[in-house]
Design a protein around this motif. Sequence first.
Motif, PDB file in Angstrom:
ATOM      1  N   UNK A 147       0.811  -1.216   0.000  1.00  0.00           N
ATOM      2  CA  UNK A 147       0.000   0.000   0.000  1.00  0.00           C
ATOM      3  C   UNK A 147       0.846   1.268   0.000  1.00  0.00           C
ATOM      4  N   UNK A 148       1.898   1.318   0.792  1.00  0.00           N
ATOM      5  CA  UNK A 148       2.697   2.532   0.919  1.00  0.00           C
ATOM      6  C   UNK A 148       4.115   2.323   0.408  1.00  0.00           C
ATOM      7  N   UNK A 149       4.250   1.695  -0.729  1.00  0.00           N
ATOM      8  CA  UNK A 149       5.571   1.514  -1.317  1.00  0.00           C
ATOM      9  C   UNK A 149       5.725   2.473  -2.494  1.00  0.00           C
ATOM     10  N   UNK A 150       6.942   2.904  -2.724  1.00  0.00           N
ATOM     11  CA  UNK A 150       7.225   3.851  -3.798  1.00  0.00           C
ATOM     12  C   UNK A 150       7.739   3.099  -5.018  1.00  0.00           C
ATOM     13  N   UNK A 151       7.182   3.433  -6.155  1.00  0.00           N
ATOM     14  CA  UNK A 151       7.670   2.924  -7.429  1.00  0.00           C
ATOM     15  C   UNK A 151       8.063   4.121  -8.283  1.00  0.00           C
ATOM     16  N   UNK A 152       9.277   4.101  -8.779  1.00  0.00           N
ATOM     17  CA  UNK A 152       9.737   5.195  -9.629  1.00  0.00           C
ATOM     18  C   UNK A 152       8.927   5.195 -10.925  1.00  0.00           C
ATOM     19  N   UNK A 153       8.574   6.375 -11.431  1.00  0.00           N
ATOM     20  CA  UNK A 153       7.799   6.420 -12.667  1.00  0.00           C
ATOM     21  C   UNK A 153       8.617   5.919 -13.851  1.00  0.00           C
ATOM     22  N   UNK A 154       7.921   5.297 -14.787  1.00  0.00           N
ATOM     23  CA  UNK A 154       8.582   4.786 -15.987  1.00  0.00           C
ATOM     24  C   UNK A 154       8.968   5.959 -16.886  1.00  0.00           C
ATOM     25  N   UNK A 155      10.110   5.865 -17.557  1.00  0.00           N
ATOM     26  CA  UNK A 155      10.491   6.955 -18.453  1.00  0.00           C
ATOM     27  C   UNK A 155       9.505   7.068 -19.614  1.00  0.00           C
ATOM     28  N   UNK A 156       9.269   8.281 -20.032  1.00  0.00           N
ATOM     29  CA  UNK A 156       8.355   8.507 -21.144  1.00  0.00           C
ATOM     30  C   UNK A 156       7.980   9.972 -21.233  1.00  0.00           C
TER      31      UNK A 156
END
Length: 138
Positions: free
Chosen positions: A97-106
């Motif tokens: 629930x509270x984990x960070x995922x880096x945004x995909x490049x684009x």
Amino acid sequence: MANAQAQATAPSSMEELRQRRAKTKLPGEDLTIAETLRVMDVARELRDRRATAEEMFRSDEVRIQLREKLIRTAEMSGDRVSEAEIDAAIDQYLSNLHTYEAPKPGFRKFMAYCWIWRTRIAMAATAAAAAGAWYFFA
């Protein structure tokens, strides 16, 4: 005898009682505005932390309500889902629930960074335009 001692220590009039109360200062009575604001900030922080702690203790209630809602939804849709599968799905959901995922490049990420840096970009473009105008027209 005890009555005489009580009368000796008691104020003789209401005026003396008022004077004693006027001389007695309450704790925090002579605080500056900055000190008062600091005390209020501490009180607000304690209240916020208490609310956070109460919310954390409520997580079991939220888990139970989510489980019941998922079971009702599965029954209404006709899905055959066991309670163990529902519990596993809730555990997986709450663990991520509270984990960070880096945004995909684009392009969207590029536009987001442009929006964040919009003032720097505008200042750089203005400086480049001024330098170009000065170079070409001077």
